[in-house]
Design a protein around this motif. Structure first.
Motif, PDB file in Angstrom:
ATOM      1  N   ALA A   1       0.726  -1.276  -0.079  1.00 48.19           N
ATOM      2  CA  ALA A   1      -0.036  -0.036  -0.067  1.00 48.19           C
ATOM      3  C   ALA A   1       0.912   1.080   0.046  1.00 48.19           C
ATOM      4  CB  ALA A   1      -0.919   0.066   1.141  1.00 48.19           C
ATOM      5  N   GLN A   2       2.051   1.223   0.752  1.00 45.76           N
ATOM      6  CA  GLN A   2       2.797   2.248   0.995  1.00 45.76           C
ATOM      7  C   GLN A   2       3.574   2.598  -0.283  1.00 45.76           C
ATOM      8  OE1 GLN A   2       3.125   4.474   4.107  1.00 45.76           O
ATOM      9  NE2 GLN A   2       4.085   5.691   2.199  1.00 45.76           N
ATOM     10  N   GLU A   3       3.837   1.587  -0.912  1.00 38.85           N
ATOM     11  CA  GLU A   3       4.557   1.577  -2.502  1.00 38.85           C
ATOM     12  C   GLU A   3       3.760   2.237  -3.619  1.00 38.85           C
ATOM     13  OE1 GLU A   3       7.178  -1.008  -5.528  1.00 38.85           O
ATOM     14  OE2 GLU A   3       6.391  -1.935  -3.651  1.00 38.85           O
ATOM     15  N   SER A   4       2.469   1.693  -3.499  1.00 41.49           N
ATOM     16  CA  SER A   4       1.310   2.429  -4.686  1.00 41.49           C
ATOM     17  C   SER A   4       0.999   3.802  -4.223  1.00 41.49           C
ATOM     18  CB  SER A   4       0.261   1.343  -4.404  1.00 41.49           C
ATOM     19  OG  SER A   4       0.393   0.178  -5.095  1.00 41.49           O
TER      20      SER A   4
ATOM     21  N   PHE B   1      -8.088  -0.168   5.996  1.00 40.25           N
ATOM     22  CA  PHE B   1      -8.109  -0.625   4.595  1.00 40.25           C
ATOM     23  C   PHE B   1      -9.543  -0.963   4.051  1.00 40.25           C
ATOM     24  CE2 PHE B   1      -3.787  -2.576   5.218  1.00 40.25           C
ATOM     25  CZ  PHE B   1      -3.056  -2.442   3.730  1.00 40.25           C
ATOM     26  N   ALA B   2     -10.187  -0.985   4.791  1.00 40.00           N
ATOM     27  CA  ALA B   2     -11.939  -0.828   4.462  1.00 40.00           C
ATOM     28  C   ALA B   2     -12.137   0.335   3.677  1.00 40.00           C
ATOM     29  CB  ALA B   2     -12.872  -1.336   5.313  1.00 40.00           C
ATOM     30  N   LEU B   3     -11.709   1.545   4.317  1.00 37.37           N
ATOM     31  CA  LEU B   3     -11.890   2.798   3.960  1.00 37.37           C
ATOM     32  C   LEU B   3     -11.293   3.076   2.466  1.00 37.37           C
ATOM     33  CD1 LEU B   3     -13.023   5.814   4.318  1.00 37.37           C
ATOM     34  CD2 LEU B   3     -11.033   6.315   5.436  1.00 37.37           C
ATOM     35  N   ALA B   4      -9.929   2.608   2.383  1.00 41.31           N
ATOM     36  CA  ALA B   4      -9.289   2.639   1.194  1.00 41.31           C
ATOM     37  C   ALA B   4      -9.881   1.962   0.268  1.00 41.31           C
ATOM     38  CB  ALA B   4      -7.794   2.260   1.428  1.00 41.31           C
ATOM     39  N   GLY B   5     -10.563   0.790   0.523  1.00 40.71           N
ATOM     40  CA  GLY B   5     -11.267   0.082  -0.393  1.00 40.71           C
ATOM     41  C   GLY B   5     -12.513   0.643  -1.035  1.00 40.71           C
TER      42      GLY B   5
ATOM     43  N   THR C   1      -0.041   2.861   7.341  1.00 40.51           N
ATOM     44  CA  THR C   1       0.769   3.387   8.631  1.00 40.51           C
ATOM     45  C   THR C   1       0.113   3.178   9.685  1.00 40.51           C
ATOM     46  OG1 THR C   1       0.241   5.656   7.877  1.00 40.51           O
ATOM     47  CG2 THR C   1       2.307   4.742   6.896  1.00 40.51           C
ATOM     48  N   SER C   2      -1.213   2.811   9.850  1.00 37.92           N
ATOM     49  CA  SER C   2      -2.134   3.033  11.202  1.00 37.92           C
ATOM     50  C   SER C   2      -2.565   1.545  11.454  1.00 37.92           C
ATOM     51  CB  SER C   2      -3.144   3.966  10.885  1.00 37.92           C
ATOM     52  OG  SER C   2      -2.851   5.296  10.542  1.00 37.92           O
ATOM     53  N   SER C   3      -2.564   1.464  12.822  1.00 40.28           N
ATOM     54  CA  SER C   3      -3.175   0.385  13.232  1.00 40.28           C
ATOM     55  C   SER C   3      -4.749   0.816  13.861  1.00 40.28           C
ATOM     56  CB  SER C   3      -2.557  -0.170  14.530  1.00 40.28           C
ATOM     57  OG  SER C   3      -1.160  -0.945  14.107  1.00 40.28           O
TER      58      SER C   3
ATOM     59  N   HIS D   1      -7.937  -0.197  16.328  1.00 38.53           N
ATOM     60  CA  HIS D   1      -8.454  -1.301  17.011  1.00 38.53           C
ATOM     61  C   HIS D   1     -10.018  -0.736  17.358  1.00 38.53           C
ATOM     62  CE1 HIS D   1      -5.021  -3.569  18.085  1.00 38.53           C
ATOM     63  NE2 HIS D   1      -4.416  -2.186  17.847  1.00 38.53           N
ATOM     64  N   GLY D   2     -10.931  -1.299  16.961  1.00 39.05           N
ATOM     65  CA  GLY D   2     -12.248  -0.702  16.939  1.00 39.05           C
ATOM     66  C   GLY D   2     -12.313   0.625  16.376  1.00 39.05           C
ATOM     67  N   ASP D   3     -12.580   1.757  17.062  1.00 40.39           N
ATOM     68  CA  ASP D   3     -12.875   2.935  16.532  1.00 40.39           C
ATOM     69  C   ASP D   3     -11.797   3.730  16.697  1.00 40.39           C
ATOM     70  OD1 ASP D   3     -16.534   3.007  17.144  1.00 40.39           O
ATOM     71  OD2 ASP D   3     -15.292   2.363  15.519  1.00 40.39           O
ATOM     72  N   VAL D   4     -10.501   3.211  17.532  1.00 40.33           N
ATOM     73  CA  VAL D   4      -9.568   3.954  17.876  1.00 40.33           C
ATOM     74  C   VAL D   4      -8.317   3.691  16.763  1.00 40.33           C
ATOM     75  CG1 VAL D   4      -7.741   4.546  19.559  1.00 40.33           C
ATOM     76  CG2 VAL D   4     -10.086   3.997  20.172  1.00 40.33           C
ATOM     77  N   ARG D   5      -7.765   4.786  16.407  1.00 34.22           N
ATOM     78  CA  ARG D   5      -6.556   4.768  15.320  1.00 34.22           C
ATOM     79  C   ARG D   5      -5.237   4.935  16.299  1.00 34.22           C
ATOM     80  NH1 ARG D   5      -6.076   8.899  10.821  1.00 34.22           N
ATOM     81  NH2 ARG D   5      -4.634   9.947  12.039  1.00 34.22           N
ATOM     82  N   ILE D   6      -4.411   3.911  15.988  1.00 33.27           N
ATOM     83  CA  ILE D   6      -3.084   4.220  16.536  1.00 33.27           C
ATOM     84  C   ILE D   6      -2.184   4.704  15.421  1.00 33.27           C
ATOM     85  CG2 ILE D   6      -1.245   3.415  18.075  1.00 33.27           C
ATOM     86  CD1 ILE D   6      -3.510   1.332  19.061  1.00 33.27           C
ATOM     87  N   ASP D   7      -1.612   5.654  15.329  1.00 34.20           N
ATOM     88  CA  ASP D   7      -0.597   6.093  14.065  1.00 34.20           C
ATOM     89  C   ASP D   7       0.604   5.412  14.582  1.00 34.20           C
ATOM     90  OD1 ASP D   7      -2.418   7.460  12.672  1.00 34.20           O
ATOM     91  OD2 ASP D   7      -2.075   9.351  13.771  1.00 34.20           O
ATOM     92  N   ARG D   8       1.348   4.904  13.380  1.00 31.11           N
ATOM     93  CA  ARG D   8       2.704   4.527  13.679  1.00 31.11           C
ATOM     94  C   ARG D   8       3.703   5.291  13.112  1.00 31.11           C
ATOM     95  NH1 ARG D   8       2.460  -2.135  12.035  1.00 31.11           N
ATOM     96  NH2 ARG D   8       0.829  -2.729  13.504  1.00 31.11           N
TER      97      ARG D   8
END
Length: 336
Positions: free
Chosen positions: A178-181, A271-275, A325-327, A329-336
Motif C-alpha cells: 500500500a505504501q509503495e502504490s 483498509f476498508a476505507l481505502a477499498g 501506517t495506522s493500526s 482497534h475498534g474505532d481508535v486509530r493508533i498512528d505508527r
C-alpha cells in the motif's frame, strides 16, 4: 500471478483473489502519453512495469525475467516448465492474443501457460481478462511473445518461479505494498519518455501530477486532433481503461479488491476505507470509458469526469497511506 499461487497451494486460509495479488505488487500507478508517431493515438496505463518482480519479492517467490531473441530457446523455456508439471508466466502483446479481440498494442500483459499440444499446434493459457482457460495456436503465442510493439519489445519475456512453502505475514506485505502504490502515485514514475526524443507537441505525465495533465489535455483533444484522430483516441481511451488486461477501471477495481480483502483478513477499518475510495475511482474510470465509447457524449463531459478523478484519486491515495501506517482497534486509530 493469482493462478500460479493457487497452483502452488499458497494462501492465508482462503482462496486468493486477483485483486489481492495485484495489490500486493504495489504496482498501482498512472501514466498518460500523447506522442506523435507512437503507434497508438494515446497511451494510458494504470500499473507499473515492476509488478511481477515486486509481488514475487514481497511474497518470497524466487524469480527473474528471462529474455531472448531466439524463438526456439524461448519455446523450450515454456515446455521445460510444463513438462515438469509447472505452469509458466509469460509477457505477451495483447494485440496478438486473438481471444482479446483488440488491435492496440500492450507488450506488458501477463498470461500463464498451463498446457500445450504440439501435434495440434496449440497452447492453453489463463488470462485475468477471461474467466475460462483459452486455447490459441502456438504461432499466435509466438507472435505475441516476439512483438516489438508498445511500450517495449517483449523479447519472449518468461518468468520461471520457485515458490516458498508458505506465504509471509500478510499485514507486513499489505502495508508495504500500500505504501509503495501510494508513493508511486504521489511521486509519479519519472519521465515517461526521453525528453530529448519527444516531439514538441507531446503531452506526457505520470502519477497524480500526470492525472491532472491528462484531465487538462483531454479537454483540448477537439482543438488538437482532426475528426478521425479524435474518434480513434476516444476508442483507445475506452480500451486502455476496460480491456487491456486491467480488470476494469484501469486496475482500480483490482486495487479496491486488494484493500477490501486486506480489511477482511486483517480486521482493518483503514483498509476498508481505502477499498471504498478505490471502488469510487474504478466506477468513475468505467464511466469515463463508457462516455468515450459513445459518440454523442461531448468531449467536455469526458474532461469533467477526468477532473473528478483527480480529486477522487488524491483522496484515495491518502486513504491508502493511512492504511499503510495506522493500526486500528475498534474505532481508535493508533498512528505508527
Amino acid at each position: 500471478m493469482r493462478d500460479l499461487l493457487t497452483w502452488a497451494g499458497l494462501d492465508w486460509g482462503s482462496p486468493l483473489s486477483e485483486g489481492l495479488v495485484f495489490g500486493l505488487g504495489g504496482a498501482l500507478t498512472f501514466m498518460y502519453l500523447r506522442v506523435p508517431d507512437l503507434g497508438t493515438p494515446i497511451y494510458l496505463v494504470g500499473r507499473n512495469a515492476d509488478f511481477e518482480a515486486n509481488v514475487c519479492s514481497r511474497l518470497g517467490i524466487t524469480t527473474s525475467r528471462k529474455q531472448t531473441d531466439d524463438p526456439g530457446l524461448a519455446w523450450r523455456w515454456v515446455t521445460h516448465q510444463l513438462d515438469q508439471g509447472q505452469p509458466v508466466m509469460l509477457n505477451a502483446d495483447i494485440a496478438f492474443l486473438p481471444y482479446l479481440r483488440v488491435r492496440l498494442s500492450n507488450t506488458r500483459h501477463d498470461i500463464v501457460v498451463i498446457g500445450y499440444d504440439e501435434n495440434a499446434g496449440t497452447v492453453t493459457v489463463v488470462d485475468n481478462d477471461r474467466l475460462d482457460p483459452q486455447v490459441l495456436s502456438i504461432d499466435d503465442l509466438d507472435r505475441a511473445r516476439s512483438s516489438i510493439g508498445f511500450p517495449d519489445p517483449v523479447r519472449y519475456a518468461t518468468w520461471p518461479m520457485r515458490f516458498p512453502s508458505e506465504l509471509p505475514d500478510l499485514e507486513t506485505a499489505a502495508r508495504s505494498a500500500a505504501q509503495e502504490s501510494a508513493r508511486g502515485m504521489r511521486e509519479g514514475a519519472g519521465q515517461s519518455l526521453d525528453p530529448l526524443a519527444r516531439p514538441g507537441s507531446s503531452v506526457t505525465g505520470s502519477g497524480l501530477p500526470g492525472l491532472d495533465t491528462f484531465a487538462t489535455d483531454l479537454r483540448s483533444w477537439p482543438q488538437t486532433m482532426d475528426a478521425e484522430s479524435l474518434a480513434q483516441s476516444r476508442q483507445a481511451l475506452a480500451v486502455f481503461i476496460e480491456k487491456a488486461g486491467t480488470g476494469g477501471g484501469l486496475f482500480r477495481r483490482l486495487q479496491a479488491q486488494f484493500c477490501k480483502d486486506a480489511a477482511s483478513l486483517l480486521d482493518s477499518e483503514a483498509f476498508a476505507l481505502a477499498g471504498r475510495s478505490w471502488t469510487d475511482a474504478a466506477r468513475v474510470w468505467s464511466e469515463l470509458a463508457a462516455a468515450a465509447s459513445n459518440d454523442s457524449v461531448p468531449q467536455s463531459d469526458l474532461a469533467d469526469l477526468a477532473n473528478e478523478l483527480v480529486n477522487i484519486e488524491r483522496s484515495a491515495c491518502g486513504d491508502l497511506e493511512r492504511a499503510a501506517t495506522s493500526s486500528w482497534h475498534g474505532d481508535v486509530r493508533i498512528d505508527r
